[in-house]
Design an enzyme around this catalytic site. Structure first.
Site, PDB file in Angstrom:
ATOM      1  N   HIS A   1      -9.642   1.443   4.770  1.00 13.62           N
ATOM      2  CA  HIS A   1      -8.365   1.622   5.481  1.00 13.62           C
ATOM      3  C   HIS A   1      -8.591   2.582   6.651  1.00 13.62           C
ATOM      4  O   HIS A   1      -9.383   3.520   6.554  1.00 13.62           O
ATOM      5  CB  HIS A   1      -7.302   2.176   4.527  1.00 13.62           C
ATOM      6  CG  HIS A   1      -5.935   2.117   5.119  1.00 13.62           C
ATOM      7  ND1 HIS A   1      -5.482   3.056   6.024  1.00 13.62           N
ATOM      8  CD2 HIS A   1      -4.933   1.207   4.989  1.00 13.62           C
ATOM      9  CE1 HIS A   1      -4.251   2.718   6.415  1.00 13.62           C
ATOM     10  NE2 HIS A   1      -3.899   1.600   5.792  1.00 13.62           N
TER      11      HIS A   1
ATOM     12  N   LYS B   1       0.183   4.228  -0.245  1.00 20.32           N
ATOM     13  CA  LYS B   1      -0.428   5.437   0.323  1.00 20.32           C
ATOM     14  C   LYS B   1      -0.153   6.620  -0.618  1.00 20.32           C
ATOM     15  O   LYS B   1      -0.047   6.412  -1.828  1.00 20.32           O
ATOM     16  CB  LYS B   1       0.066   5.652   1.751  1.00 20.32           C
ATOM     17  CG  LYS B   1      -0.138   4.385   2.614  1.00 20.32           C
ATOM     18  CD  LYS B   1       0.000   4.589   4.082  1.00 20.32           C
ATOM     19  CE  LYS B   1      -0.262   3.267   4.802  1.00 20.32           C
ATOM     20  NZ  LYS B   1      -0.206   3.376   6.249  1.00 20.32           N
TER      21      LYS B   1
ATOM     22  N   SER C   1       3.272  -1.950  10.417  1.00 23.77           N
ATOM     23  CA  SER C   1       4.713  -2.026  10.690  1.00 23.77           C
ATOM     24  C   SER C   1       5.305  -3.397  10.387  1.00 23.77           C
ATOM     25  O   SER C   1       6.232  -3.849  11.061  1.00 23.77           O
ATOM     26  CB  SER C   1       5.025  -1.610  12.134  1.00 23.77           C
ATOM     27  OG  SER C   1       4.663  -0.260  12.350  1.00 23.77           O
TER      28      SER C   1
ATOM     29  N   GLU D   1      -5.526  -4.648  10.495  1.00 22.47           N
ATOM     30  CA  GLU D   1      -4.504  -3.628  10.711  1.00 22.47           C
ATOM     31  C   GLU D   1      -4.803  -2.884  12.009  1.00 22.47           C
ATOM     32  O   GLU D   1      -5.609  -1.937  12.014  1.00 22.47           O
ATOM     33  CB  GLU D   1      -4.500  -2.622   9.550  1.00 22.47           C
ATOM     34  CG  GLU D   1      -4.167  -3.232   8.214  1.00 22.47           C
ATOM     35  CD  GLU D   1      -3.546  -2.207   7.266  1.00 22.47           C
ATOM     36  OE1 GLU D   1      -2.479  -2.497   6.734  1.00 22.47           O
ATOM     37  OE2 GLU D   1      -4.117  -1.115   7.101  1.00 22.47           O
TER      38      GLU D   1
ATOM     39  N   ASN E   1       0.874  -1.167   0.000  1.00 16.23           N
ATOM     40  CA  ASN E   1       0.000   0.000   0.000  1.00 16.23           C
ATOM     41  C   ASN E   1       0.912   1.217   0.000  1.00 16.23           C
ATOM     42  O   ASN E   1       1.481   1.569   1.030  1.00 16.23           O
ATOM     43  CB  ASN E   1      -0.904  -0.011   1.244  1.00 16.23           C
ATOM     44  CG  ASN E   1      -1.722   1.274   1.355  1.00 16.23           C
ATOM     45  OD1 ASN E   1      -1.751   2.090   0.430  1.00 16.23           O
ATOM     46  ND2 ASN E   1      -2.388   1.453   2.494  1.00 16.23           N
TER      47      ASN E   1
ATOM     48  N   GLU F   1      -6.964   4.972   7.681  1.00 14.02           N
ATOM     49  CA  GLU F   1      -6.728   6.390   7.370  1.00 14.02           C
ATOM     50  C   GLU F   1      -7.945   7.001   6.680  1.00 14.02           C
ATOM     51  O   GLU F   1      -8.221   8.187   6.823  1.00 14.02           O
ATOM     52  CB  GLU F   1      -5.441   6.530   6.527  1.00 14.02           C
ATOM     53  CG  GLU F   1      -4.204   6.278   7.395  1.00 14.02           C
ATOM     54  CD  GLU F   1      -3.015   5.674   6.669  1.00 14.02           C
ATOM     55  OE1 GLU F   1      -2.976   5.682   5.434  1.00 14.02           O
ATOM     56  OE2 GLU F   1      -2.116   5.162   7.385  1.00 14.02           O
TER      57      GLU F   1
ATOM     58  N   GLY G   1       2.470   2.455  10.874  1.00 16.13           N
ATOM     59  CA  GLY G   1       3.449   3.527  10.758  1.00 16.13           C
ATOM     60  C   GLY G   1       4.137   3.883  12.066  1.00 16.13           C
ATOM     61  O   GLY G   1       4.800   4.911  12.171  1.00 16.13           O
TER      62      GLY G   1
HETATM   63  P1  13P Z   1       2.960   0.528   7.687  1.00 15.81           P
HETATM   64  O1  13P Z   1       3.451  -0.774   7.120  1.00 15.81           O
HETATM   65  O2  13P Z   1       3.709   1.725   7.178  1.00 15.81           O
HETATM   66  O3  13P Z   1       2.847   0.470   9.181  1.00 15.81           O
HETATM   67  O4  13P Z   1       1.463   0.726   7.126  1.00 15.81           O
HETATM   68  C1  13P Z   1       0.567  -0.327   7.224  1.00 15.81           C
HETATM   69  C2  13P Z   1      -0.637   0.009   6.446  1.00 15.81           C
HETATM   70  O5  13P Z   1      -1.390   0.898   6.806  1.00 15.81           O
HETATM   71  C3  13P Z   1      -0.878  -0.737   5.208  1.00 15.81           C
HETATM   72  O6  13P Z   1      -2.151  -0.497   4.711  1.00 15.81           O
END
Ligand code: 13P
Length: 249
Positions: A94, A10, A209, A165, A8, A96, A171
């Protein structure tokens, strides 16, 4: 069923950086990987992903899709448009999107429905916040989130991908332990089993992560069927190393 590793990206990338990253990933996968691999890229780069990945084993997808079919929805991208650009997957729900764009369970469920109707596999994200985690509400939250989607897509439940997640792990560098993640995945598997006789073919990814150092242990858990990778998917060597950590069937 093969494990599935999805990057992903982002809101990261550029035409030049993407070309370099995808070339390195494809080159690194020259020997057939044991897992399925995909990248979910920002909308403007779908055409680039399609052009660069069509003749490779790497699939591509989007990070979101509209809950509407077509029409006056400025700024939105429909599931049919994703299909037009060859997307195999789209992420829906997601954290976010839930956090910054006010997406609730029912919207996420409609998005999953729209994707399925267009022949695009939704990667349905579920996960608890730190406050919910600390309050012992993890199971309640993820079951509520998944239940909205199961209710909306009915007999197509076996066609979705689920991604657990934990929001506190995204992150942050704080990964769920393999035991913690497995326990939640087992809860999700049981919920899927109650909804479809083909629950075993639904891949439940872990995200948060995940990196080259911790992937192998997570991917060894019986109900962890792959990973949804944020930061580590932007570096070809890390992404390839996670792919190489997959269980062989
Ligand atoms: P990270 O791997 O940067 O923690 O992000 C995970 C994520 O949100 C994947 O959709």
């Amino acid at each position: 069923m093969n494990q599935l590793i999805v990057g992903n990206w982002k809101m990261n990338g550029s035409l030049a950086a993407n070309a370099e990253l995808l070339a390195a990933v494809c080159q690194g996968l020259a020997t057939a990987p044991a897992s399925d691999v995909a990248v979910c890229v920002p909308m403007p780069y779908l055409a680039q992903a399609q052009a660069l990945l069509s003749s490779t084993g790497v699939a591509w997808g989007a990070q979101d899709v509209s809950s509407h079919e077509a029409g006056a929805y400025t700024g939105e991208t429909s599931a049919a448009m994703l299909r037009d650009f060859g997307c195999r997957y789209t992420i829906v729900g997601h954290s976010e999107r839930r956090q910054y764009h006010g997406e609730h369970d029912d919207t996420v469920a409609v998005k999953a429905q729209r994707a399925l109707a267009a022949g695009v596999t939704p990667i349905v994200c579920v996960g608890e916040t730190l406050a919910e985690h600390e309050a012992g509400r993890t199971e309640f939250v993820v079951k509520r989130q998944l239940s909205a989607v199961i209710h909306a897509v009915g007999h197509c439940t076996s066609e979705i991908v689920v991604a657990y997640e934990p929001v506190w792990a995204i992150g942050t560098g704080h990964t769920a332990t393999p035991e913690q993640a497995q326990a939640v995945h087992a809860v999700l598997r049981a919920q899927l089993q109650a909804a479809t006789p083909r629950a075993q073919r639904v891949r439940i990814l872990y995200g948060g992560s995940m990196n080259a150092a911790n992937a192998a242990e997570l991917l060894r858990q019986p109900d962890i069927d792959g990973g949804l990778i944020g930061g580590a998917s932007l570096k070809a060597s890390d992404f390839l190393s996670i792919i190489a950590s997959c269980r062989t069937a």
